[in-house]
Design a protein around this motif. Structure first.
Motif, short mmCIF file in Angstrom:
data_model
loop_
_atom_site.label_atom_id
_atom_site.label_comp_id
_atom_site.label_asym_id
_atom_site.label_seq_id
_atom_site.Cartn_x
_atom_site.Cartn_y
_atom_site.Cartn_z
N HIS A 197 7.07 6.69 -9.18
CA HIS A 197 5.70 6.22 -9.43
C HIS A 197 4.85 6.43 -8.41
CE1 HIS A 197 7.64 2.77 -7.68
NE2 HIS A 197 6.33 2.46 -7.18
N THR A 198 3.54 6.21 -8.55
CA THR A 198 2.63 6.47 -7.49
C THR A 198 2.63 5.43 -6.65
OG1 THR A 198 1.33 7.96 -8.51
CG2 THR A 198 0.35 7.06 -6.91
N ASP A 199 3.13 5.30 -5.35
CA ASP A 199 3.12 4.03 -4.43
C ASP A 199 2.52 4.54 -3.06
OD1 ASP A 199 3.84 1.88 -3.20
OD2 ASP A 199 5.71 1.88 -4.09
N HIS A 200 1.39 4.12 -3.03
CA HIS A 200 0.69 4.51 -1.70
C HIS A 200 1.05 3.66 -0.44
CE1 HIS A 200 -2.37 6.35 -4.14
NE2 HIS A 200 -2.60 7.19 -3.18
N GLU A 201 1.43 2.38 -1.08
CA GLU A 201 1.73 1.39 -0.10
C GLU A 201 3.47 1.78 0.62
OE1 GLU A 201 1.99 -2.69 -1.19
OE2 GLU A 201 -0.31 -2.49 -1.56
N ALA A 202 4.28 2.21 -0.12
CA ALA A 202 5.53 2.67 0.46
C ALA A 202 5.21 4.05 1.10
CB ALA A 202 6.19 2.90 -1.03
N ALA A 203 4.50 4.79 0.63
CA ALA A 203 4.07 6.06 1.61
C ALA A 203 3.75 5.89 2.70
CB ALA A 203 3.28 7.05 0.63
N LEU A 204 3.01 4.95 3.04
CA LEU A 204 2.41 4.57 4.25
C LEU A 204 3.00 3.51 4.98
CD1 LEU A 204 -1.42 4.91 3.25
CD2 LEU A 204 0.14 6.65 4.38
N ALA A 205 4.13 3.05 4.36
CA ALA A 205 4.80 1.85 5.01
C ALA A 205 5.38 2.08 6.53
CB ALA A 205 6.05 1.22 4.36
N GLY A 206 4.90 1.30 7.36
CA GLY A 206 5.16 1.55 8.68
C GLY A 206 4.51 2.47 9.55
N ALA A 207 3.44 3.15 8.83
CA ALA A 207 2.60 4.07 9.54
C ALA A 207 1.56 3.42 10.30
CB ALA A 207 1.85 4.86 8.44
N ASP A 208 1.29 3.92 11.68
CA ASP A 208 0.26 3.39 12.26
C ASP A 208 -1.15 3.32 12.06
OD1 ASP A 208 -1.48 2.86 14.56
OD2 ASP A 208 -0.47 4.14 16.30
N PRO A 209 -1.84 2.29 11.57
CA PRO A 209 -2.96 2.41 10.89
C PRO A 209 -4.15 3.08 11.75
CG PRO A 209 -2.66 0.29 12.06
CD PRO A 209 -1.37 0.91 11.83
N SER A 210 -4.05 3.28 13.12
CA SER A 210 -4.98 4.07 13.84
C SER A 210 -4.98 5.29 13.69
CB SER A 210 -4.87 3.51 15.16
OG SER A 210 -3.84 4.28 15.77
N LEU A 211 -3.90 5.99 13.02
CA LEU A 211 -3.63 7.30 13.12
C LEU A 211 -4.45 8.04 11.58
CD1 LEU A 211 -0.03 8.09 14.16
CD2 LEU A 211 -1.98 8.31 15.39
N PRO A 212 -5.02 9.19 11.81
CA PRO A 212 -5.60 9.93 10.55
C PRO A 212 -4.32 10.30 9.62
CG PRO A 212 -5.38 11.62 12.25
CD PRO A 212 -5.16 10.00 12.87
N ILE A 213 -4.86 9.96 8.26
CA ILE A 213 -3.78 10.58 7.30
C ILE A 213 -4.28 11.39 6.39
CG2 ILE A 213 -2.57 9.35 5.09
CD1 ILE A 213 -3.47 6.60 6.32
N LEU A 214 -3.30 12.46 6.20
CA LEU A 214 -3.38 13.58 5.32
C LEU A 214 -2.38 13.40 4.21
CD1 LEU A 214 -4.11 16.68 4.52
CD2 LEU A 214 -1.96 17.24 5.74
N LEU A 215 -2.89 13.35 2.86
CA LEU A 215 -2.02 12.74 1.83
C LEU A 215 -1.91 13.68 0.74
CD1 LEU A 215 -0.81 10.17 0.04
CD2 LEU A 215 -2.93 10.32 -0.92
N LEU A 216 -0.81 14.03 0.48
CA LEU A 216 -0.57 15.06 -0.84
C LEU A 216 -0.29 14.17 -2.21
CD1 LEU A 216 0.28 16.68 1.73
CD2 LEU A 216 2.09 17.75 0.42
N ALA A 217 -1.10 14.48 -2.89
CA ALA A 217 -1.01 13.82 -4.23
C ALA A 217 -1.58 14.79 -5.21
CB ALA A 217 -2.09 12.61 -4.38
N HIS A 218 -0.79 15.26 -6.30
CA HIS A 218 -0.83 16.13 -7.30
C HIS A 218 -2.28 16.35 -7.82
CE1 HIS A 218 -0.05 19.43 -10.20
NE2 HIS A 218 -0.36 18.67 -11.26
#
Length: 397
Positions: free
Chosen positions: A294-315
């Motif tokens: 399922h689409t789960d942004h929270e799981a995808a970003l779990a543990g990621a440093d919030p200060s870093l830029p994010i490149l996201l793949l989503a169909h």
């Protein structure tokens, strides 16, 4: 057309729907088929052309047989996994869509001729000739566009939070390869050759890799193993994976050396600066019944440093809402095919917020939507060329 372009998906992804919904869907499909085949029939044969009786009867019989056979071929092809039936049905769909579109335009042209004083049968025969000529040219050109190796589309994207060490990072995006009933192994090899020529730092595939199980499409997918990237090759599922054996494709892409970003992320570092590269499952994954999909942004970003830029793949571009709410800097998507066959893009826009290109959706979040690298269904691309996208990421100047 929208119902027919998704009929293969409906056959496989909705086999357990309650009968009233299936009856409604069946009625809609039959109504669309009648319209798609009926308008060209009236325009080319019945609208005052005054063809000889034999020509009119033979032409009418041919159109009626095609209309009756089309749903059967579509269901046998996309529902019964017959590549031969799929090829015939998909090609027929493309042909009738173009004939329908230009028959509608032809009727308007016929009205203009009537106002200019041109009488039948000359008026209707001129309309018929123009419709057939334009349709033939577009279908030949559209087929060539669909089957050619995609052109490179170069896009510069400024990301304010991107560190200077990552300035100039090269991301190659492919999507919607749709390895399917037409063998495109050589095409796939050509795509890989183009990707490698771009010297990418990251290569991303945003889903709809194939129509069919892994074993059916092994030769077409094989060149993906030869794709080269300096830091990462990443992949997320599209909606078509969920009726083409999603688990098998995730495992196969992993075996080819790609990172399947199944609601997870990795970190790319260059010059002392880092970028979060995350991925989420397609928005249809939750309905597949596969545990954990399922689409789960929270799981995808779990543990990621919030200060870093994010490149996201989503169909799907539609998933941009979740990207905005989770502070994503750039989402990469496909799914729309840029409409694939004009003027189908008007229908695509009813479902998706963006058709193609770079767009902004919040002060932080941008979205790039590819027109797709392959094609689905009809082997035609009309006014919607495919692309291999080279996105060069920049810090603000």
């Amino acid at each position: 057309m929208l119902a027919l372009m998704s009929v293969g998906e409906a056959v496989e992804s909705e086999p357990k729907r309650r009968s009233p919904r299936r009856a409604i869907f069946g009625f809609v499909v039959l109504a669309v088929v009648a319209l798609l085949f009926g308008v060209p029939l009236v325009t080319l044969l019945w609208s005052g052309n005054d063809w000889p009786l034999g020509v009119e009867l033979a032409g009418t019989a041919l159109v009626v047989l095609a209309a009756l056979g089309f749903p059967v071929l579509m269901f046998r092809g996309h529902g019964g996994h017959s590549d031969t039936a799929s090829r015939i049905a998909d090609t027929l769909l493309g042909v009738v869509w173009v004939l329908f579109t230009w028959s509608v335009i032809g009727q308007a042209f016929g009205l203009a001729l009537r106002l200019a004083g041109v009488d039948d049968p000359v008026r209707s025969r001129v309309v018929t000739a123009v419709v057939l000529l334009i349709a033939s040219v577009l279908l030949l050109w559209g087929y060539a566009e669909a089957m050619r190796v995609s052109r490179v589309r170069r896009v510069d994207v400024t990301i304010p939070r991107l560190g200077p060490g990552l300035d100039g990072l090269r991301v190659v995006l492919i999507t919607d390869t749709h390895y399917g009933p037409i063998d495109r192994t050589r095409w796939s090899q050509g795509v890989t050759k183009v990707i490698n020529s771009l010297d990418p730092d990251i290569v991303a595939h945003t889903g709809d890799i194939a129509d069919g199980e892994v074993q059916q499409r092994l030769s077409m997918a094989a060149p993906l193993a030869d794709v080269q990237a300096r830091f990462a090759r990443v992949y997320v599922t599209g909606n078509h994976e969920y009726f083409s054996g999603a688990l098998g494709w995730v495992e196969h892409m992993t075996s080819l050396g790609w990172d399947a970003l199944h609601n997870r992320h990795l970190v790319v570092t260059r010059g002392g600066d880092s970028l979060i590269v995350a991925g989420v499952d397609d928005r249809t994954a939750a309905g597949s019944g596969l545990p954990g999909h399922h689409t789960d942004h929270e799981a995808a970003l779990a543990g990621a440093d919030p200060s870093l830029p994010i490149l996201l793949l989503a169909h799907q571009p539609h998933q941009i809402t979740g990207a905005v709410s989770h502070g994503v800097d750039l989402q990469l998507s496909g799914h729309t095919h840029g409409g694939q066959m004009w003027p189908f893009h008007y229908l695509v826009r009813l479902d998706q917020p963006v058709l193609q290109g770079l767009s902004r959706h919040s002060e932080r979040t941008q979205l790039y939507t590819s027109r797709g690298t392959g094609f689905w269904g009809p082997p035609f691309r009309i006014f919607a060329p495919s692309e291999i996208t080279l996105l060069t990421l920049h810090t603000p100047r």
